[in-house]
Write a protein that holds these residues in place. Structure first.
Motif, PDB file in Angstrom:
ATOM      1  N   PRO A 117       0.818  -1.215   0.000  1.00  0.00           N
ATOM      2  CA  PRO A 117       0.000   0.000   0.000  1.00  0.00           C
ATOM      3  C   PRO A 117       0.856   1.272   0.000  1.00  0.00           C
ATOM      4  O   PRO A 117       0.501   2.256  -0.668  1.00  0.00           O
ATOM      5  N   GLY A 118       1.964   1.246   0.733  1.00  0.00           N
ATOM      6  CA  GLY A 118       2.825   2.419   0.748  1.00  0.00           C
ATOM      7  C   GLY A 118       3.329   2.783  -0.633  1.00  0.00           C
ATOM      8  O   GLY A 118       3.380   3.966  -1.005  1.00  0.00           O
ATOM      9  N   GLU A 119       3.702   1.773  -1.423  1.00  0.00           N
ATOM     10  CA  GLU A 119       4.128   2.016  -2.806  1.00  0.00           C
ATOM     11  C   GLU A 119       2.979   2.593  -3.621  1.00  0.00           C
ATOM     12  O   GLU A 119       3.169   3.542  -4.405  1.00  0.00           O
ATOM     13  N   ALA A 120       1.776   2.049  -3.446  1.00  0.00           N
ATOM     14  CA  ALA A 120       0.613   2.538  -4.187  1.00  0.00           C
ATOM     15  C   ALA A 120       0.325   3.995  -3.852  1.00  0.00           C
ATOM     16  O   ALA A 120       0.025   4.801  -4.744  1.00  0.00           O
ATOM     17  N   PHE A 121       0.418   4.354  -2.579  1.00  0.00           N
ATOM     18  CA  PHE A 121       0.162   5.742  -2.184  1.00  0.00           C
ATOM     19  C   PHE A 121       1.229   6.678  -2.749  1.00  0.00           C
ATOM     20  O   PHE A 121       0.923   7.791  -3.181  1.00  0.00           O
ATOM     21  N   HIS A 122       2.479   6.237  -2.740  1.00  0.00           N
ATOM     22  CA  HIS A 122       3.560   7.040  -3.320  1.00  0.00           C
ATOM     23  C   HIS A 122       3.314   7.260  -4.808  1.00  0.00           C
ATOM     24  O   HIS A 122       3.464   8.385  -5.328  1.00  0.00           O
ATOM     25  N   ASN A 123       2.923   6.198  -5.518  1.00  0.00           N
ATOM     26  CA  ASN A 123       2.672   6.320  -6.953  1.00  0.00           C
ATOM     27  C   ASN A 123       1.493   7.247  -7.231  1.00  0.00           C
ATOM     28  O   ASN A 123       1.512   8.023  -8.200  1.00  0.00           O
ATOM     29  N   SER A 124       0.448   7.191  -6.408  1.00  0.00           N
ATOM     30  CA  SER A 124      -0.687   8.093  -6.576  1.00  0.00           C
ATOM     31  C   SER A 124      -0.233   9.546  -6.447  1.00  0.00           C
ATOM     32  O   SER A 124      -0.659  10.422  -7.208  1.00  0.00           O
ATOM     33  N   ARG A 125       0.612   9.798  -5.493  1.00  0.00           N
ATOM     34  CA  ARG A 125       1.124  11.151  -5.262  1.00  0.00           C
ATOM     35  C   ARG A 125       1.944  11.639  -6.463  1.00  0.00           C
ATOM     36  O   ARG A 125       1.744  12.758  -6.950  1.00  0.00           O
ATOM     37  N   VAL A 126       2.844  10.791  -6.962  1.00  0.00           N
ATOM     38  CA  VAL A 126       3.659  11.163  -8.109  1.00  0.00           C
ATOM     39  C   VAL A 126       2.791  11.378  -9.344  1.00  0.00           C
ATOM     40  O   VAL A 126       2.989  12.331 -10.115  1.00  0.00           O
ATOM     41  N   LEU A 127       1.806  10.499  -9.538  1.00  0.00           N
ATOM     42  CA  LEU A 127       0.910  10.632 -10.687  1.00  0.00           C
ATOM     43  C   LEU A 127       0.127  11.932 -10.616  1.00  0.00           C
ATOM     44  O   LEU A 127      -0.035  12.629 -11.624  1.00  0.00           O
ATOM     45  N   ALA A 128      -0.375  12.274  -9.448  1.00  0.00           N
ATOM     46  CA  ALA A 128      -1.131  13.523  -9.313  1.00  0.00           C
ATOM     47  C   ALA A 128      -0.260  14.732  -9.624  1.00  0.00           C
ATOM     48  O   ALA A 128      -0.714  15.696 -10.267  1.00  0.00           O
ATOM     49  N   GLN A 129       0.973  14.714  -9.189  1.00  0.00           N
ATOM     50  CA  GLN A 129       1.885  15.820  -9.485  1.00  0.00           C
ATOM     51  C   GLN A 129       2.133  15.940 -10.983  1.00  0.00           C
ATOM     52  O   GLN A 129       2.141  17.050 -11.532  1.00  0.00           O
ATOM     53  N   ARG A 130       2.325  14.788 -11.653  1.00  0.00           N
ATOM     54  CA  ARG A 130       2.542  14.825 -13.104  1.00  0.00           C
ATOM     55  C   ARG A 130       1.264  15.231 -13.817  1.00  0.00           C
ATOM     56  O   ARG A 130       1.299  15.990 -14.795  1.00  0.00           O
ATOM     57  N   ALA A 131       0.124  14.756 -13.344  1.00  0.00           N
ATOM     58  CA  ALA A 131      -1.151  15.133 -13.956  1.00  0.00           C
ATOM     59  C   ALA A 131      -1.365  16.634 -13.876  1.00  0.00           C
ATOM     60  O   ALA A 131      -1.878  17.260 -14.813  1.00  0.00           O
ATOM     61  N   GLU A 132      -0.992  17.232 -12.766  1.00  0.00           N
ATOM     62  CA  GLU A 132      -1.114  18.681 -12.617  1.00  0.00           C
ATOM     63  C   GLU A 132      -0.278  19.404 -13.659  1.00  0.00           C
ATOM     64  O   GLU A 132      -0.746  20.361 -14.291  1.00  0.00           O
ATOM     65  N   SER A 133       0.947  18.944 -13.877  1.00  0.00           N
ATOM     66  CA  SER A 133       1.814  19.601 -14.857  1.00  0.00           C
ATOM     67  C   SER A 133       1.318  19.381 -16.281  1.00  0.00           C
ATOM     68  O   SER A 133       1.635  20.160 -17.179  1.00  0.00           O
ATOM     69  N   LEU A 134       0.531  18.331 -16.510  1.00  0.00           N
ATOM     70  CA  LEU A 134      -0.020  18.030 -17.832  1.00  0.00           C
ATOM     71  C   LEU A 134      -1.405  18.637 -18.037  1.00  0.00           C
ATOM     72  O   LEU A 134      -2.062  18.366 -19.039  1.00  0.00           O
ATOM     73  N   ASN A 135      -1.871  19.412 -17.073  1.00  0.00           N
ATOM     74  CA  ASN A 135      -3.151  20.132 -17.174  1.00  0.00           C
ATOM     75  C   ASN A 135      -4.382  19.232 -17.123  1.00  0.00           C
ATOM     76  O   ASN A 135      -5.430  19.570 -17.697  1.00  0.00           O
ATOM     77  N   TYR A 136      -4.270  18.091 -16.438  1.00  0.00           N
ATOM     78  CA  TYR A 136      -5.491  17.356 -16.112  1.00  0.00           C
ATOM     79  C   TYR A 136      -6.302  18.206 -15.130  1.00  0.00           C
ATOM     80  O   TYR A 136      -5.739  18.939 -14.310  1.00  0.00           O
ATOM     81  N   LYS A 137      -7.620  18.107 -15.220  1.00  0.00           N
ATOM     82  CA  LYS A 137      -8.476  18.993 -14.440  1.00  0.00           C
ATOM     83  C   LYS A 137      -8.597  18.573 -12.986  1.00  0.00           C
ATOM     84  O   LYS A 137      -8.555  19.396 -12.071  1.00  0.00           O
ATOM     85  N   ARG A 138      -8.801  17.273 -12.747  1.00  0.00           N
ATOM     86  CA  ARG A 138      -9.016  16.808 -11.379  1.00  0.00           C
ATOM     87  C   ARG A 138      -8.450  15.403 -11.191  1.00  0.00           C
ATOM     88  O   ARG A 138      -8.258  14.653 -12.150  1.00  0.00           O
TER      89      ARG A 138
END
Length: 347
Positions: free
Chosen positions: A26-47
């Motif tokens: 689970p810790g790996e999954a949470f870390h990946n979610s965090r990294v993905l959200a940061q990249r999504a923000e830079s790629l202009n995903y809305k939410r």
């Protein structure tokens, strides 16, 4: 508006369940979610939405409000929220207080999607709700109570959400049938349909939502978010290979043995009935190279007239998942980066 122009103008968002992969934690999954959200923000995903589930091996998104805070704290502008909270599992007051707290910490960035399913099996529902389990028939009353706690206080009101009151956290109704579609329309709320796992009723539900819509203080016109599974890779063959991970995931669910995300495989052993059942779950899925995906996605957007797409991408390796979202953002014209630049940044 042409189909390609519609795709370019359609916001893209991400739905995450914090899947644990085989051999992962689970810790790996949470870390990946965090990294993905940061990249999504830079790629202009809305939410970036997280979905409540319980008692499902391999899905770590049970403490949804906690994870929303984790993601919001790691980002600065992307909207973060629940897609969704299964409201019958909780006291509306508790949810109002949790999301009032999140809104106070991250003002103007928190969404509250709510659904009426248990997000798990009957045993999990009983453990969460106690002996008074319902089939969701009290969902409209629970929703009304939740909205009351998040709105302006009334003179006769004795119980107040502190924090939560007058935060007016945006509420979205989620559904995989026509029940929430009709309710969202009658209340004038935005509606998100779970076609990423239940695509069959999608078009009838959208018709019901739009035909029953009544303008409200929240919305003047219908707003429909549509879930779609997408895996993009540099070739059709690679995308189809990676897609055997979600295929196996649904196959295991159908067999009653859910578990962590399995690695992709070149061979699948299943019956024709199982193949049909998985096909029904992934009927809206689009797996392929950018050239293949753009054609199918343009058609999907044109058919659904979606106001927004919320994308689900489940791959075994996180780098493949990240790359798929990068390719999609470029395909839809959300960023100015070239695929080569994105790949370089990914490395």
């Amino acid at each position: 508006m042409s189909a390609s122009a519609r795709l370019t103008s359609t916001p893209l968002s991400i739905l995450d369940l914090a899947h644990v992969r085989q051999g992962g934690t689970p810790g790996e999954a949470f870390h990946n979610s965090r990294v993905l959200a940061q990249r999504a923000e830079s790629l202009n995903y809305k939410r970036f939405w997280l979905a409540e589930h319980h008692n499902i091996r391999g899905v770590a998104c049970s403490a949804t409000s906690v994870l929303i805070g984790h993601i919001a704290n790691a980002t600065s502008k992307i909207r973060v929220g629940a897609g969704g909270i299964m409201l019958p599992n909780h006291s509306p007051l508790a949810i109002a207080e949790q999301f009032g707290t999140l809104e106070s910490l991250f003002p103007g960035r928190i969404d509250l999607g709510v659904g009426r399913a248990p997000g798990g099996d009957s045993a999990a529902a009983r453990a969460l709700r106690g002996p008074l389990i319902t089939a969701g028939e009290d969902f409209p009353e629970l929703l009304e109570e939740l909205r009351r706690y998040l709105g302006k206080p009334q003179p006769s009101q004795r119980v107040h959400a502190q924090p939560g009151e007058d935060t007016n956290v945006p509420i979205y109704l989620l559904g995989s049938s026509d029940f929430s579609a009709r309710l969202a329309g009658e209340l004038g709320l935005p509606f998100a349909f779970a076609s990423h796992f239940q695509p069959g009723p999608l078009l009838p539900a959208l018709r019901i939502y739009r035909s029953s819509f009544r303008p409200s203080a929240v919305l003047e016109r219908p707003y429909a978010i549509v879930g779609v599974p997408i895996i993009m890779a540099d070739s059709d063959e690679q995308a189809q290979f990676l897609a055997t991970t979600p295929v196996q995931m649904f196959l295991n669910l159908i067999r009653g043995v859910p578990g962590p995300l399995p690695p992709p495989t070149k061979t699948l052993e299943w019956t024709s009935a199982e193949r049909d059942a998985v096909g029904a779950k992934l009927g809206a899925a689009i797996f392929g190279s950018p050239e293949r995906v753009v054609a199918r996605l343009n058609t999907f957007v044109e058919e659904t007239e979606a106001d927004e797409l919320i994308v689900v991408t489940n791959t075994y390796n996180f780098e493949d998942r990240l790359h798929s979202y990068e390719l999609l953002a470029n395909l839809a014209g959300k960023v100015q980066e070239t695929p080569q630049t994105v790949s370089a940044a990914r490395r």
